[in-house]
Write a protein that holds these residues in place. Sequence first.
Motif, PDB file in Angstrom:
ATOM      1  N   SER A   1       7.577  14.775  31.611  1.00 35.51           N
ATOM      2  CA  SER A   1       7.712  14.219  30.256  1.00 35.51           C
ATOM      3  C   SER A   1       8.383  15.191  29.297  1.00 35.51           C
ATOM      4  O   SER A   1       8.694  14.814  28.158  1.00 35.51           O
ATOM      5  CB  SER A   1       6.335  13.836  29.700  1.00 35.51           C
ATOM      6  OG  SER A   1       5.701  12.860  30.502  1.00 35.51           O
TER       7      SER A   1
ATOM      8  N   PRO B   1      11.515  16.492  29.170  1.00 34.10           N
ATOM      9  CA  PRO B   1      12.824  16.102  28.622  1.00 34.10           C
ATOM     10  C   PRO B   1      12.721  15.086  27.490  1.00 34.10           C
ATOM     11  O   PRO B   1      13.449  15.181  26.500  1.00 34.10           O
ATOM     12  CB  PRO B   1      13.547  15.516  29.847  1.00 34.10           C
ATOM     13  CG  PRO B   1      12.910  16.176  31.014  1.00 34.10           C
ATOM     14  CD  PRO B   1      11.467  16.332  30.639  1.00 34.10           C
ATOM     15  N   SER B   2      11.812  14.140  27.622  1.00 31.38           N
ATOM     16  CA  SER B   2      11.629  13.153  26.563  1.00 31.38           C
ATOM     17  C   SER B   2      11.076  13.788  25.297  1.00 31.38           C
ATOM     18  O   SER B   2      11.521  13.492  24.176  1.00 31.38           O
ATOM     19  CB  SER B   2      10.692  12.043  27.044  1.00 31.38           C
ATOM     20  OG  SER B   2      10.442  11.100  26.016  1.00 31.38           O
TER      21      SER B   2
ATOM     22  N   ALA C   1      11.415  16.919  24.424  1.00 30.40           N
ATOM     23  CA  ALA C   1      12.481  17.754  23.856  1.00 30.40           C
ATOM     24  C   ALA C   1      13.463  16.904  23.052  1.00 30.40           C
ATOM     25  O   ALA C   1      13.927  17.311  21.980  1.00 30.40           O
ATOM     26  CB  ALA C   1      13.208  18.498  24.974  1.00 30.40           C
ATOM     27  N   TYR C   2      13.764  15.721  23.566  1.00 28.58           N
ATOM     28  CA  TYR C   2      14.673  14.792  22.871  1.00 28.58           C
ATOM     29  C   TYR C   2      14.096  14.360  21.528  1.00 28.58           C
ATOM     30  O   TYR C   2      14.794  14.323  20.508  1.00 28.58           O
ATOM     31  CB  TYR C   2      14.915  13.583  23.774  1.00 28.58           C
ATOM     32  CG  TYR C   2      15.822  12.524  23.202  1.00 28.58           C
ATOM     33  CD1 TYR C   2      17.211  12.634  23.312  1.00 28.58           C
ATOM     34  CD2 TYR C   2      15.298  11.402  22.569  1.00 28.58           C
ATOM     35  CE1 TYR C   2      18.046  11.652  22.795  1.00 28.58           C
ATOM     36  CE2 TYR C   2      16.123  10.414  22.057  1.00 28.58           C
ATOM     37  CZ  TYR C   2      17.496  10.550  22.169  1.00 28.58           C
ATOM     38  OH  TYR C   2      18.318   9.568  21.654  1.00 28.58           O
TER      39      TYR C   2
ATOM     40  N   MET D   1      21.468  16.899  23.969  1.00 26.48           N
ATOM     41  CA  MET D   1      20.301  16.033  23.813  1.00 26.48           C
ATOM     42  C   MET D   1      20.668  14.560  23.960  1.00 26.48           C
ATOM     43  O   MET D   1      19.869  13.763  24.459  1.00 26.48           O
ATOM     44  CB  MET D   1      19.640  16.268  22.462  1.00 26.48           C
ATOM     45  CG  MET D   1      18.785  17.511  22.395  1.00 26.48           C
ATOM     46  SD  MET D   1      17.384  17.462  23.571  1.00 26.48           S
ATOM     47  CE  MET D   1      18.051  18.461  24.929  1.00 26.48           C
TER      48      MET D   1
ATOM     49  N   ASN E   1      20.822  14.125  27.584  1.00 27.55           N
ATOM     50  CA  ASN E   1      19.448  14.135  28.075  1.00 27.55           C
ATOM     51  C   ASN E   1      18.757  12.805  27.808  1.00 27.55           C
ATOM     52  O   ASN E   1      18.005  12.300  28.653  1.00 27.55           O
ATOM     53  CB  ASN E   1      18.680  15.274  27.397  1.00 27.55           C
ATOM     54  CG  ASN E   1      17.202  15.263  27.731  1.00 27.55           C
ATOM     55  OD1 ASN E   1      16.809  15.160  28.884  1.00 27.55           O
ATOM     56  ND2 ASN E   1      16.369  15.361  26.713  1.00 27.55           N
TER      57      ASN E   1
ATOM     58  N   THR F   1      19.802  10.353  30.500  1.00 26.14           N
ATOM     59  CA  THR F   1      19.592  10.668  31.920  1.00 26.14           C
ATOM     60  C   THR F   1      18.169  11.141  32.203  1.00 26.14           C
ATOM     61  O   THR F   1      17.335  10.375  32.688  1.00 26.14           O
ATOM     62  CB  THR F   1      20.611  11.725  32.365  1.00 26.14           C
ATOM     63  OG1 THR F   1      20.522  12.881  31.485  1.00 26.14           O
ATOM     64  CG2 THR F   1      22.029  11.185  32.303  1.00 26.14           C
ATOM     65  N   LEU F   2      17.876  12.393  31.894  1.00 26.55           N
ATOM     66  CA  LEU F   2      16.602  12.988  32.300  1.00 26.55           C
ATOM     67  C   LEU F   2      15.406  12.361  31.601  1.00 26.55           C
ATOM     68  O   LEU F   2      14.381  12.093  32.235  1.00 26.55           O
ATOM     69  CB  LEU F   2      16.626  14.499  32.029  1.00 26.55           C
ATOM     70  CG  LEU F   2      17.631  15.325  32.842  1.00 26.55           C
ATOM     71  CD1 LEU F   2      17.558  16.782  32.425  1.00 26.55           C
ATOM     72  CD2 LEU F   2      17.358  15.181  34.336  1.00 26.55           C
ATOM     73  N   ALA F   3      15.498  12.151  30.294  1.00 28.59           N
ATOM     74  CA  ALA F   3      14.340  11.657  29.539  1.00 28.59           C
ATOM     75  C   ALA F   3      13.856  10.290  30.025  1.00 28.59           C
ATOM     76  O   ALA F   3      12.659  10.122  30.298  1.00 28.59           O
ATOM     77  CB  ALA F   3      14.661  11.626  28.045  1.00 28.59           C
TER      78      ALA F   3
ATOM     79  N   GLY G   1      12.361  10.643  33.559  1.00 23.92           N
ATOM     80  CA  GLY G   1      11.090  11.359  33.537  1.00 23.92           C
ATOM     81  C   GLY G   1       9.951  10.487  33.037  1.00 23.92           C
ATOM     82  O   GLY G   1       8.852  10.489  33.602  1.00 23.92           O
TER      83      GLY G   1
END
Length: 381
Positions: free
Chosen positions: A76, A78-79, A81-82, A134, A137, A140-142, A145
């Motif tokens: 979680s 990455p989300s 951080a976003y 970001m 991110n 993709t990652l957020a 995740g």
Amino acid sequence: MAVCPRRTRAQSVVAAMKHFPRLHDSYIARSVLTGVLAAWGVLLGLQTVLAFAGEVGDIGKGGYTLSHAIVVTGVSLPSQAYLLFPTAALIGALLGLGQMAASSELTALRALGLSRRRIGASVLLSLSLLTALMVINGETLAPKGDEYARALRTVRYNNMVVSKFSGLWAREGGVFLNAATGEQKQRGDDRWLELRGVRLFEFEHDGRLKSIATAEQAEHRPGGWVLRKVDRVRFGEKSVQQAQVAEERWQSQLDEAALASSVTRPSNMGTMALHDSIEYRKRNGMDAGDFERVYWGRWFYPINVLALCLAAIPFAFGSLRSGGYGKRVFIGIVFALGFWMLQMIVTKLASIYHFDFRVAYAIPPIVMLGVSYLFFHRRSG
């Protein structure tokens, strides 16, 4: 008439700054990015501790273990951080510029011929790279995740099994449910979970297949589930019976919250998938409000970050010069809270009164840019 050597050196420095803007840009960027990364690290660390503490409370429910809690918290990040980056960018910019103002470095840059607008452009330029990262991110990652974290959380429910490639699976006793897709819907105060492409497999206690049912839709309503356009095949000792009904009630205690946690949500979709979902719902007369809210939020994300930071820059030329870190952090938090509260109110009004979400998301940055212009104009005057 001979020219004063001291004046000649000052003019040469000004000329150098004009011809090599990367020198001061890199210096401002280093100060700002240092503050941003420090603020980002603190905020993300606090959020991680709080998130893990929330997951620890679920350990022991179903098959949920400590390792699940650790992995859920990790994927979680990455989300988180976003979501935290705009606030971190604002506080970090105030910290970096405030430190430069306190040490009279901003005054020196002004004396060398740099305007406030040019310094502000250097700050925005330094933040553009992190903002772009970001945005990537967030695409993709957020989402991946968050989707994986929700799948892991479903082990808290003993009867839940999730498969990415064969839809949603759930079990209650001897009945297995499989759904291709699903979503949570709302009409006024009425909110329900709707599954599509549903198949029900019912087994006897000895493992023998009792019946197979396919339904176009399954809606969770008070008292159970409503199956629509049902085609059921029953297997007897020496016979097979088939029946079709338009609607059938399924008295099941299957947890709606457990199923809903595995249904793909708009926040877990990429921008292109959101766009396609919005077009599909509009073509079929369905409500696309939740998807539009997330879709336009993605587009306005970089605008929000830069508008927030631009609105805070004027403070570095005055009120932050004599203030400490506490004052800078306080001003950053006040700006961030004011911005997000305004955005939340306007987007809620857009959902209720059904006006364009682009207008709703444009209002907070315009307000912040207006505040920034007023401060720049006042201090320039």
